[in-house]
Design an enzyme around this catalytic site. Structure first.
Site, PDB file in Angstrom:
ATOM      1  N   ALA A  16     -17.215 -43.666 -14.833  1.00 19.44           N
ATOM      2  CA  ALA A  16     -18.366 -42.950 -14.266  1.00 19.44           C
ATOM      3  C   ALA A  16     -19.689 -43.449 -14.855  1.00 19.44           C
ATOM      4  O   ALA A  16     -20.707 -43.500 -14.146  1.00 19.44           O
ATOM      5  CB  ALA A  16     -18.217 -41.458 -14.521  1.00 19.44           C
ATOM      6  N   ASP A  72     -16.400 -56.031 -15.745  1.00 20.56           N
ATOM      7  CA  ASP A  72     -15.568 -55.947 -16.945  1.00 20.56           C
ATOM      8  C   ASP A  72     -16.471 -56.214 -18.131  1.00 20.56           C
ATOM      9  O   ASP A  72     -17.230 -57.188 -18.138  1.00 20.56           O
ATOM     10  CB  ASP A  72     -14.396 -56.938 -16.926  1.00 20.56           C
ATOM     11  CG  ASP A  72     -13.345 -56.508 -17.946  1.00 20.56           C
ATOM     12  OD1 ASP A  72     -12.699 -55.461 -17.726  1.00 20.56           O
ATOM     13  OD2 ASP A  72     -13.193 -57.188 -18.975  1.00 20.56           O
ATOM     14  N   SER A  73     -16.427 -55.314 -19.088  1.00 16.13           N
ATOM     15  CA  SER A  73     -17.411 -55.390 -20.160  1.00 16.13           C
ATOM     16  C   SER A  73     -16.803 -54.934 -21.469  1.00 16.13           C
ATOM     17  O   SER A  73     -15.695 -54.397 -21.493  1.00 16.13           O
ATOM     18  CB  SER A  73     -18.628 -54.526 -19.785  1.00 16.13           C
ATOM     19  OG  SER A  73     -18.213 -53.292 -19.243  1.00 16.13           O
ATOM     20  N   TYR A 155     -19.574 -46.883 -26.287  1.00 12.01           N
ATOM     21  CA  TYR A 155     -20.033 -47.217 -27.639  1.00 12.01           C
ATOM     22  C   TYR A 155     -21.562 -47.148 -27.793  1.00 12.01           C
ATOM     23  O   TYR A 155     -22.095 -47.564 -28.813  1.00 12.01           O
ATOM     24  CB  TYR A 155     -19.561 -48.631 -28.017  1.00 12.01           C
ATOM     25  CG  TYR A 155     -18.054 -48.792 -28.022  1.00 12.01           C
ATOM     26  CD1 TYR A 155     -17.312 -48.565 -29.188  1.00 12.01           C
ATOM     27  CD2 TYR A 155     -17.356 -49.167 -26.873  1.00 12.01           C
ATOM     28  CE1 TYR A 155     -15.933 -48.708 -29.203  1.00 12.01           C
ATOM     29  CE2 TYR A 155     -15.972 -49.316 -26.874  1.00 12.01           C
ATOM     30  CZ  TYR A 155     -15.270 -49.080 -28.044  1.00 12.01           C
ATOM     31  OH  TYR A 155     -13.908 -49.213 -28.052  1.00 12.01           O
ATOM     32  N   ASP A 156     -22.268 -46.634 -26.776  1.00 13.27           N
ATOM     33  CA  ASP A 156     -23.742 -46.609 -26.823  1.00 13.27           C
ATOM     34  C   ASP A 156     -24.322 -45.978 -28.093  1.00 13.27           C
ATOM     35  O   ASP A 156     -25.317 -46.482 -28.622  1.00 13.27           O
ATOM     36  CB  ASP A 156     -24.307 -45.888 -25.594  1.00 13.27           C
ATOM     37  CG  ASP A 156     -24.350 -46.784 -24.370  1.00 13.27           C
ATOM     38  OD1 ASP A 156     -24.241 -48.016 -24.524  1.00 13.27           O
ATOM     39  OD2 ASP A 156     -24.516 -46.256 -23.258  1.00 13.27           O
TER      40      ASP A 156
HETATM   41  P1  ITT Z   1     -13.052 -49.983 -15.078  1.00 12.69           P
HETATM   42  O1  ITT Z   1     -12.067 -51.034 -15.562  1.00 12.69           O
HETATM   43  O2  ITT Z   1     -12.476 -49.039 -14.068  1.00 12.69           O
HETATM   44  O3  ITT Z   1     -14.365 -50.576 -14.635  1.00 12.69           O
HETATM   45  P2  ITT Z   1     -13.133 -49.293 -17.903  1.00 12.69           P
HETATM   46  O4  ITT Z   1     -13.842 -48.225 -18.671  1.00 12.69           O
HETATM   47  O5  ITT Z   1     -11.655 -49.440 -18.144  1.00 12.69           O
HETATM   48  O6  ITT Z   1     -13.429 -49.038 -16.346  1.00 12.69           O
HETATM   49  P3  ITT Z   1     -13.550 -51.970 -18.976  1.00 12.69           P
HETATM   50  O7  ITT Z   1     -12.108 -52.322 -18.885  1.00 12.69           O
HETATM   51  O8  ITT Z   1     -14.551 -52.988 -18.505  1.00 12.69           O
HETATM   52  O9  ITT Z   1     -13.877 -50.645 -18.124  1.00 12.69           O
HETATM   53  O10 ITT Z   1     -13.878 -51.544 -20.456  1.00 12.69           O
HETATM   54  C1  ITT Z   1     -15.183 -51.535 -20.925  1.00 12.69           C
HETATM   55  C2  ITT Z   1     -15.218 -50.865 -22.289  1.00 12.69           C
HETATM   56  O11 ITT Z   1     -16.401 -51.228 -22.990  1.00 12.69           O
HETATM   57  C3  ITT Z   1     -15.214 -49.363 -22.178  1.00 12.69           C
HETATM   58  O12 ITT Z   1     -14.544 -48.845 -23.279  1.00 12.69           O
HETATM   59  C4  ITT Z   1     -16.684 -49.010 -22.233  1.00 12.69           C
HETATM   60  O13 ITT Z   1     -16.909 -47.739 -22.731  1.00 12.69           O
HETATM   61  C5  ITT Z   1     -17.244 -50.110 -23.125  1.00 12.69           C
HETATM   62  N1  ITT Z   1     -18.581 -50.449 -22.603  1.00 12.69           N
HETATM   63  C6  ITT Z   1     -18.871 -51.317 -21.603  1.00 12.69           C
HETATM   64  N2  ITT Z   1     -20.177 -51.276 -21.303  1.00 12.69           N
HETATM   65  C7  ITT Z   1     -20.708 -50.367 -22.121  1.00 12.69           C
HETATM   66  C8  ITT Z   1     -22.009 -49.847 -22.267  1.00 12.69           C
HETATM   67  O14 ITT Z   1     -23.000 -50.218 -21.479  1.00 12.69           O
HETATM   68  N3  ITT Z   1     -22.202 -48.929 -23.209  1.00 12.69           N
HETATM   69  C9  ITT Z   1     -21.201 -48.501 -24.003  1.00 12.69           C
HETATM   70  N4  ITT Z   1     -19.941 -48.905 -23.909  1.00 12.69           N
HETATM   71  C10 ITT Z   1     -19.690 -49.839 -22.974  1.00 12.69           C
END
Ligand code: ITT
Length: 195
Positions: A16, A72-73, A155-156
Site C-alpha cells: 500500500a 522491486d525495491s 524502513y523509512d
Molecule cells: P510488492 O512485491 O507487492 O510490490 P513488497 O513489499 O513485497 O510488495 P518488495 O519485494 O519490492 O515489495 O520489497 C521491498 C522492501 O523494501 C519492503 O520491505 C519495503 O518496505 C522496503 N522498501 C522499499 N521501498 C521503500 C521505501 O521507499 N521506504 C521504506 N522501505 C522501503
C-alpha cells in the site's frame, strides 16, 4: 523504447505504501492508474531488483491483459555487503513481526559499523505481449537509531537521505517523492515511456 499509449495502467504491487507514492508521482498524467486487487503474487525468485520487478510486471500483464508497472525495491546497507537488498521484505519477516522489529534487528546487526546505505528501486513496465522496459533509481543516506517519524512505510523511520537531517518518515511526502529511489526510477520511466 516503447511508449505507454494505453489509457489505463495497473500498478502491479500489493504494498500500500508503494501504491500511494506511485499514484502521486503519476497523478499529472492522463492515464487511469489502477491497483493490483485480485491479481496473484508470483514468487520473487530473481537475483536482482530488475529481475524481480520483471517477474511481477510480466505476471500481472499476462494475467490482466493490461499494461502493468511493477516496483522491486529495498534497502542496501554498505557495511553489510548491501544486505538486506532484494530480501528487504523478508528480512526478519516484517510482514509478520512488524517493521519496528526488522529495523531493530538491522540496527543490532550493524552495531558500531559504518552506517551508510542506499535505497534501490527497479521499475519495470510490461505489456501483455511480453515486451518490457526497465528503469532503476537510488537514493543515498545514513541509518539512524532510534527510528524517527511516522510518515511513509517500511524502513523509512531509520533512513536519513544525504543532505537532510530528518528521516524519510519525518520529511513531507512531497520531499520524499522528489528525491527517493522510487521517484528517480519513475521519473526515468515517465521521460521515456509517457512523454
Ligand atoms: P510488492 O512485491 O507487492 O510490490 P513488497 O513489499 O513485497 O510488495 P518488495 O519485494 O519490492 O515489495 O520489497 C521491498 C522492501 O523494501 C519492503 O520491505 C519495503 O518496505 C522496503 N522498501 C522499499 N521501498 C521503500 C521505501 O521507499 N521506504 C521504506 N522501505 C522501503
Amino acid at each position: 523504447m516503447r511508449k505507454i499509449t494505453e489509457k489505463e495502467v495497473i500498478l502491479a504491487t500489493h504494498n500500500a505504501g508503494k501504491v500511494v507514492e506511485m499514484q502521486s508521482l503519476l497523478s499529472s498524467f492522463n492515464i487511469k492508474v489502477m491497483d493490483a486487487t485480485g491479481l496473484s503474487e508470483p514468487e520473487e525468485n530473481g537475483t536482482t531488483f530488475i529481475e524481480n520487478a520483471k517477474i511481477k510486471a510480466l505476471s500481472a500483464a499476462k494475467e490482466s491483459g493490461k499494461v502493468c508497472i511493477a516496483d522491486d525495491s529495498g534497502l542496501c546497507v554498505h557495511a553489510l555487503d548491501n544486505r538486506p537488498g532484494i530480501y528487504s521484505a523478508r528480512y526478519n519477516e516484517p510482514k509478520k513481526n512488524g517493521f519496528m522489529y526488522a529495523m531493530s534487528c538491522l540496527n543490532d546487526e550493524l552495531g558500531d559499523k559504518e552506517r551508510s546505505a542506499h535505497f534501490s528501486c527497479a521499475i519495470v513496465v510490461a505489456w501483455p505481449d511480453g515486451h518490457t522496459e526497465e528503469f532503476e533509481g537510488q537514493v543515498q543516506g545514513t541509518l539512524c537509531w532510534p527510528p524517527k517519524g511516522d510518515h511513509g512505510f517500511g524502513y523509512d523511520p531509520m533512513f536519513v537521505p544525504n543532505g537532510y537531517t530528518g528521516s524519510f518518515a519525518e520529511l513531507p511526502a512531497e520531499v520524499k517523492n522528489t528525491i527517493s529511489h522510487r521517484a528517480n526510477a519513475l521519473q526515468l520511466m515517465i521521460s521515456n515511456c509517457l512523454k
